[in-house]
Write a protein that holds these residues in place. Sequence first.
Motif, PDB file in Angstrom:
ATOM      1  N   LYS A   3       0.840  -1.207   0.000  1.00  0.00           N
ATOM      2  CA  LYS A   3       0.000   0.000   0.000  1.00  0.00           C
ATOM      3  C   LYS A   3       0.872   1.252   0.000  1.00  0.00           C
ATOM      4  O   LYS A   3       0.618   2.204  -0.755  1.00  0.00           O
TER       5      LYS A   3
ATOM      6  N   ASN B 295      -4.206  -0.890  -6.469  1.00  0.00           N
ATOM      7  CA  ASN B 295      -5.250  -0.677  -5.451  1.00  0.00           C
ATOM      8  C   ASN B 295      -6.385  -1.691  -5.594  1.00  0.00           C
ATOM      9  O   ASN B 295      -6.920  -2.201  -4.604  1.00  0.00           O
TER      10      ASN B 295
ATOM     11  N   ILE C 185      -5.206  -5.045  -4.256  1.00  0.00           N
ATOM     12  CA  ILE C 185      -5.165  -4.986  -2.789  1.00  0.00           C
ATOM     13  C   ILE C 185      -6.563  -5.151  -2.210  1.00  0.00           C
ATOM     14  O   ILE C 185      -6.777  -5.898  -1.239  1.00  0.00           O
TER      15      ILE C 185
ATOM     16  N   SER D  26      -3.297  -6.588   6.947  1.00  0.00           N
ATOM     17  CA  SER D  26      -2.261  -5.690   6.428  1.00  0.00           C
ATOM     18  C   SER D  26      -0.861  -6.229   6.691  1.00  0.00           C
ATOM     19  O   SER D  26       0.092  -5.856   6.018  1.00  0.00           O
TER      20      SER D  26
END
Length: 451
Positions: free
Chosen positions: A350, A369, A372, A430
């Motif tokens: 990120k 993005n 992700i 994450s």
Amino acid sequence: MKVLISTWGLPAEWKDVEYNYEDRSARGCSTLQLLEENYDRIFILTLESIFDYNNDRTRKYDNISKCRECYIENTIRYETENYKDFIERGELALTKMIGCIGLNTDKVKVIILPSIGHPGPTKKFDGNVKNYASVAMVRLFDELMKISDSEHVEEICLDTSHGLNFMPTISLDISRFISQLIFFKQAANSGTKNDGNKIRFRALNADPLPRIQDYNFLGINEVLNETINSLPVSLEKDNDIYLSSVNGELHKDEELKSIYYYIRKVIKSSYYPFPILLGNYSRDIKGIQDMRNKILDKWLSDTIIDNESITHNGTIGPKFIKDLLTAEVIINVIKSIIGKKDRVSLEDIKNMNEKVYKSISEINHVLINQEISEIEKFYKGNPIHSKELLKMGKMGDSNPIDEPVKRIMIAHAGFQIGLVYIYPGEPNISAYSFDYENYKEVLKKTLGKGI
């Protein structure tokens, strides 16, 4: 912080005139005497041939300008067999000349660059014009990176009023490129590509001096004004890299060729949306910060100076230098994100996407993005407890391909099903991390074996 870059030819031939710019005017022999107060730092790019002059060449005007007076007083021809010494002494002499005409030497830096041909009465300058661009990029990069460590650069302006021959054209290209690198660094450090990180890039040029005896008024014109808000990365490579002339024959530097191989992998991994490859590869590259100075030292040592000539036996490829400097700023950012970790986490990716890919390609930024988001959506409902091959929804149910396919790698930002391994992490998704079984093999098969 506002920075001015100015190209200078032979100051001894400049006339005292009235310069006008933005409703202000000042009498002087250089545009800098009017522009100086607008800028915090000034870099003067000039040629090594500036010291090869004959006083008779300056008698085309009736008056003796301040520039000529200070030039004659502070710069003399001196003989040395050490080219590095020649440059250092020359830059010191020109700094004294600059102070003599009334400029603030604390904020002005002189950079002497390679010349070519036989512009003066004595010396011949042998070499390749490419060296002007390459050496200027290395030296400007070094200076401006230091400035941007402590100051926010908001404008870089190029004044080509006093430049000769190839100087204005090449200087425009390299000044814009350096501006892009500084923008990239500042945007990465702030973590956002907002208006505050954009750099205003401008170019100025004065009216030509007419041969009319009593005409002494010259305007300084803005010829370019643009916003720098990206760092374009090109797949075009430099086939020469570094050429050495030995007994009239050109030889490629094999050591630099092997280094260029690694640099090109960084360039390609940032050109394409491959954050896992870029993270792994950037982490493993050592000593890139020293490379530009080593190349410059090699070029200096390959230069021969005597009473009659300066011969540059080395030629540094400008695209090679552009790739080297681009790779350096990218690697610096990547290492600040991932440190010495063995694998890149989802959070790292990120950050890489915001600090690297967003400034290079909006399309790739969106693509990464999207991947992700898909990974987060799938693994929130399907947490893992040990290493496994990446799988997401219906794609995970299809027959995975365990060989990298460039089309699939690009379409899914390097997250090819059947190729990427995902590792659990705490405290949340994450911290999940990613790797290939052999990322160097994936790198070769995806980006090619050669440069």
